[in-house]
Design an enzyme around this catalytic site. Structure first.
Site, PDB file in Angstrom:
ATOM      1  N   GLY A 126      57.234   9.135  -5.164  1.00 56.78           N
ATOM      2  CA  GLY A 126      57.345   9.800  -3.893  1.00 56.78           C
ATOM      3  C   GLY A 126      57.426   8.622  -2.661  1.00 56.78           C
ATOM      4  O   GLY A 126      58.167   8.850  -1.815  1.00 56.78           O
TER       5      GLY A 126
ATOM      6  N   LYS B 243      55.043  -5.796 -15.851  1.00 58.46           N
ATOM      7  CA  LYS B 243      53.470  -6.115 -15.968  1.00 58.46           C
ATOM      8  C   LYS B 243      52.610  -5.232 -15.624  1.00 58.46           C
ATOM      9  O   LYS B 243      51.708  -4.825 -16.201  1.00 58.46           O
ATOM     10  CB  LYS B 243      53.342  -7.483 -15.103  1.00 58.46           C
ATOM     11  CG  LYS B 243      52.092  -8.502 -15.407  1.00 58.46           C
ATOM     12  CD  LYS B 243      52.226  -9.672 -14.748  1.00 58.46           C
ATOM     13  CE  LYS B 243      51.040 -10.528 -15.145  1.00 58.46           C
ATOM     14  NZ  LYS B 243      51.178 -11.883 -14.663  1.00 58.46           N
TER      15      LYS B 243
ATOM     16  N   GLU C  32      49.586   8.046 -15.839  1.00 53.36           N
ATOM     17  CA  GLU C  32      48.953   9.199 -16.738  1.00 53.36           C
ATOM     18  C   GLU C  32      49.402   9.252 -18.200  1.00 53.36           C
ATOM     19  O   GLU C  32      48.692   9.364 -19.214  1.00 53.36           O
ATOM     20  CB  GLU C  32      48.711  10.264 -16.080  1.00 53.36           C
ATOM     21  CG  GLU C  32      47.943  10.422 -14.596  1.00 53.36           C
ATOM     22  CD  GLU C  32      48.194  11.969 -14.035  1.00 53.36           C
ATOM     23  OE1 GLU C  32      49.028  12.217 -13.789  1.00 53.36           O
ATOM     24  OE2 GLU C  32      47.132  12.561 -13.785  1.00 53.36           O
TER      25      GLU C  32
HETATM   26 MO1  MOS Z   1      45.195  11.619 -11.263  1.00 57.26          MO
HETATM   27  S1  MOS Z   1      44.053  12.814 -12.382  1.00 57.26           S
HETATM   28  O1  MOS Z   1      46.502  12.799 -10.768  1.00 57.26           O
HETATM   29  O2  MOS Z   1      44.336  10.678 -10.245  1.00 57.26           O
END
Ligand code: MOS
Length: 736
Positions: free
Chosen positions: A509, A632, A703
């Site tokens: 984004g 990295k 994530e």
């Molecule tokens: Mo993450 S849980 O969208 O900071």
């Protein structure tokens, strides 16, 4: 400048963090490092019951204690407004508005004093008398209100009952995951200073704009007078996504004391005050034909939410599109309990949902007699099953194949409890990951200065993920500058609104906004010289030019060009500035389904059958994150996520006393997370191509590194021992 960036410079071994030297020398200031003259300090008083009412508060002793400036409780607190709703949650209710207690640890008072020690000491003198009520703390308590998925993500395709009836092989199993606590290293801090109705706040947040809007609503003051700063944040993992009551209380304390106030949470307060990952119980039914082709997938998940709150926790919903399957039903339910307000924690919902789905698929693979990797390949979703559109990019097949190759999966004897090394039972397990897509709308501004350097900025944050570094790289690449010629500003709401750092979406984004701003600045240069007889770029259109070595030059005639500094000097300009804006398109408009990251995780575990010990011996993670801007920092993200996933599999659990609602392990001694000795070499492999949904080709990797580890480890434990563990964390008592 075309719509794709010059890939050559951006892909490779990666560059060091541009903010690394600031961090290691201590020059990077985190929210709690800031101070103001005449600043006072605040300490919080928390409820010691989980439900009920406050019958009385005795605060005279605190008021009279040394250094105390103010004591605020619901008795003398002003009305505070609730912050605006976001697309995925409401802000938590404002504090100290009445005498009701909705959860253990709820703030019932704040003490302001000259020093932090005086505030803490005085806070202990406050005596609260409660009229307790019976607290709802159990996910299966029949009295708990159960609400359905508020995000419209439940999904139905085909006919589940018919699919189950016609399946040759079925799996029907329940899985559970515990509460976990985000626990960023940096204790959350808020420093607030008022000047009339204008407010300056330093805050540990992943979304400064949201803090600004919430504080404006809380105090009924104009947003334009509020400035929120968060140039450095000591981690978040989701804890900084929402605007917590302590942030409002710090500002209230400063307004009441008529002095700047600093409030730093304690570690126990971090367990009740800045969210947690909610526990889940999940029921999965899978059916397949004899070849392992899925015929039915039914996934129902229930997780907990707080009273008077919403929380984004899509547990089952990713199961609807992870695999090709004609008959699908996924449902997310939430039970309202007297628990501290939860939040997203790294891969919210997906982490728990993937554990259940990928464990169930593993069970199905044994039931059918098909290799677990082959099982995922046979049910590969070639198009996005929910939208019926082609993916913007998908290299899950490459993840599965190359990951298996790198791991040496073919050496695995498929029979459970068949591999051994001395006394250790050895198991190989794997999981597939299809991570959801998210991209926040973002704005940025880019300026070329008279000396030919650039300043690019946006109010977004870098919570340690490497945002400063990759955005500096991106701007340098787009503008044809060296890294040391680009300064990137973050974490200040006086900059253009940068969007939330969450959902693995900020690189895409903000990167797209930076792409647009840099393109805009080059356009501004071309506009400046459009009629300039002295410029070799006169009359050039943006698609005719490229930027390199501090110059804009003609794409096919590199000798024809000039330096930014020459353009600005000849036109007497101090700077040329352009805004950049990114709003992701609608999938139907571009004819493709936006894809998040994909991954395949492979784990080898060693289990001591006598002691029930589990050791993770090695992990291979093959990740499709689209274009990797910096190998990295991206590798670092995946390694960090993997450590979190190992913690989820084997260690992490926030324990609540079922009688009182008190969290019994609210400290880093008793809340177990992996330490170095628990972590083997973590091998990370990036596969795939630049994504097509945004012009810079990136998908987030913040994530995905956590997702899949719990299932891969549980599946490896089954392979090692023949014991199927369906409840996390996997503990000794489940294995002996
Ligand atoms: Mo993450 S849980 O969208 O900071």
């Amino acid at each position: 400048m075309t719509t794709t960036i010059e890939a050559v410079r951006l892909i490779g071994p990666g560059v060091d963090r541009v903010d690394g030297p600031l961090k290691v020398t201590g020059e990077a200031s985190y929210p709690g490092d800031f101070g103001f003259p005449e600043m006072a300090h605040a300490a919080l008083v928390r409820a010691t019951v989980a439900a009920g009412r406050i019958r009385g508060i005795e605060s005279a002793a605190a008021q009279a204690a040394p250094g105390v400036v103010a004591v605020i409780t619901h008795r003398n607190a002003p009305h505070l407004g609730r912050g605006p709703d976001t697309p995925v949650w409401r802000q938590p209710p404002p504090p100290l508005q009445d005498d009701r207690i909705l959860h253990y640890g709820q703030y019932v008072g704040v003490v302001v004093a000259d020093t932090a020690e005086q505030a803490t000491a005085a806070a202990r003198l406050i005596e609260v008398e409660y009229e307790p009520a019976e607290a709802l703390l159990d996910l299966d308590d029949p009295r708990a209100e159960v609400v359905t998925n508020p995000w419209g993500m439940d999904a139905h395709r085909g006919d589940v009952a018919a699919g189950l009836a016609s399946a040759d092989v079925t799996v029907d199993a329940s899985y559970s995951t515990p509460d976990e606590t985000n626990n960023p290293m940096g204790l959350f801090a808020t420093v607030a200073a008022w000047e009339g109705d204008a407010l300056t706040v330093h805050d540990s947040t992943q979304w400064p704009q949201s803090v600004k809007a919430t504080l404006a609503a809380a105090f009924g003051v104009p947003e334009s007078g509020i400035r929120v700063l968060a140039p450095f944040v000591g981690g978040g993992f989701g804890a900084g996504l929402r605007v917590w009551p302590h942030v409002v209380l710090a500002a209230l304390a400063a307004r009441t004391a008529k002095r700047p106030v600093k409030l730093v949470l304690t570690r126990p307060e971090m367990f009740t005050g800045v969210g947690h990952r909610t526990r889940t119980v999940q029921h999965i039914r899978l059916g397949a034909d004899r070849s392992g082709q899925l015929t039915v997938l039914d996934h129902e998940a229930k997780n907990s939410i707080a009273m008077e709150d919403d929380n984004w926790e899509p547990v089952a919903s990713d199961s609807a599109w992870a695999y090709a399957c004609p008959n699908v039903d996924v449902r997310d339910l939430q039970a309202r309990l007297n628990i501290p307000v939860p939040t997203s924690m790294r891969a919210p919902g997906q982490a728990q949902g993937n554990f259940a789905l990928e464990s169930a698929l593993d069970e199905l693979s044994y039931a059918v007699g098909v290799d677990p990797v082959e099982m995922r390949l046979r049910n590969y979703a070639e198009i996005q099953p929910q939208l019926g559109l082609p993916w913007s990019s998908k290299a899950l097949r490459a993840c599965l194949e190359q990951g298996a190759e790198r791991f040496g999966w073919q050496a695995r004897d498929p029979r459970p409890r068949s591999m051994q090394d001395g006394n250790w039972l050895v198991g190989y397990g794997m999981a597939g990951v299809s991570f959801f897509w998210f991209q926040p709308p973002c704005q940025a501004r880019a300026s070329i200065m008279a000396d030919g350097t650039a300043y690019v900025r946006s109010s977004a944050t870098d919570i340690g993920t490497g945002t400063y570094t990759v955005m500096t790289q991106l701007a340098a690449d787009l503008l044809g500058l060296r890294l040391d010629q680009v300064r990137f500003g973050l974490g200040d709401t006086d900059m253009p609104p940068g969007g939330v750092e969450g959902g693995s979406g900020l690189t895409a984004g903000l990167g797209t906004a930076v792409w647009a701003a840099c393109r805009g600045v080059i356009q501004a240069c071309l506009d400046t010289v459009a009629d300039d007889p002295g410029s070799p770029l006169r009359g050039c259109r943006i698609d005719d030019v490229t930027a390199a070595d501090g110059r804009i030059r003609h794409r096919y005639d590199p000798a024809r060009g000039e330096a930014y500094s020459e353009i600005l000097a000849r036109h007497g300009l101090d700077e040329l500035t352009a805004p950049g804006d990114s709003t992701p398109p609608q999938p139907q408009d571009v004819g493709m389904a936006p894809a998040g990251a994909f991954a395949a995780r492979f784990a080898e575990v060693r289990v001591d059958p006598d002691l029930g010990l589990v050791r993770v011996a090695r992990v291979v993670s093959a990740i499709d994150g689209g274009r990797i801007l910096n190998e990295k920092t991206a590798t670092s993200q995946v390694i960090g996520g993997t450590v979190g996933g190992i913690g989820m599999a084997l260690l992490e659990e926030t324990v609540t006393d079922p009688d009182t609602g008190r969290i019994t392990n609210a400290n880093l001694g008793d809340y177990l997370v992996p330490v170095n000795a628990d972590i083997p070499d973590l091998d990370v492999l990036f596969v795939g191509e630049p994504d097509r949904f945004n012009p810079i080709g990136v998908k987030g990797v913040g994530e995905v590194g956590l997702v899949g580890m719990a299932a891969a480890i549980a599946n490896a434990v089954f392979h090692a021992t023949g014991k199927r563990i369906r409840s996390l964390p996997i503990t000794v008592d489940q294995l002996v």
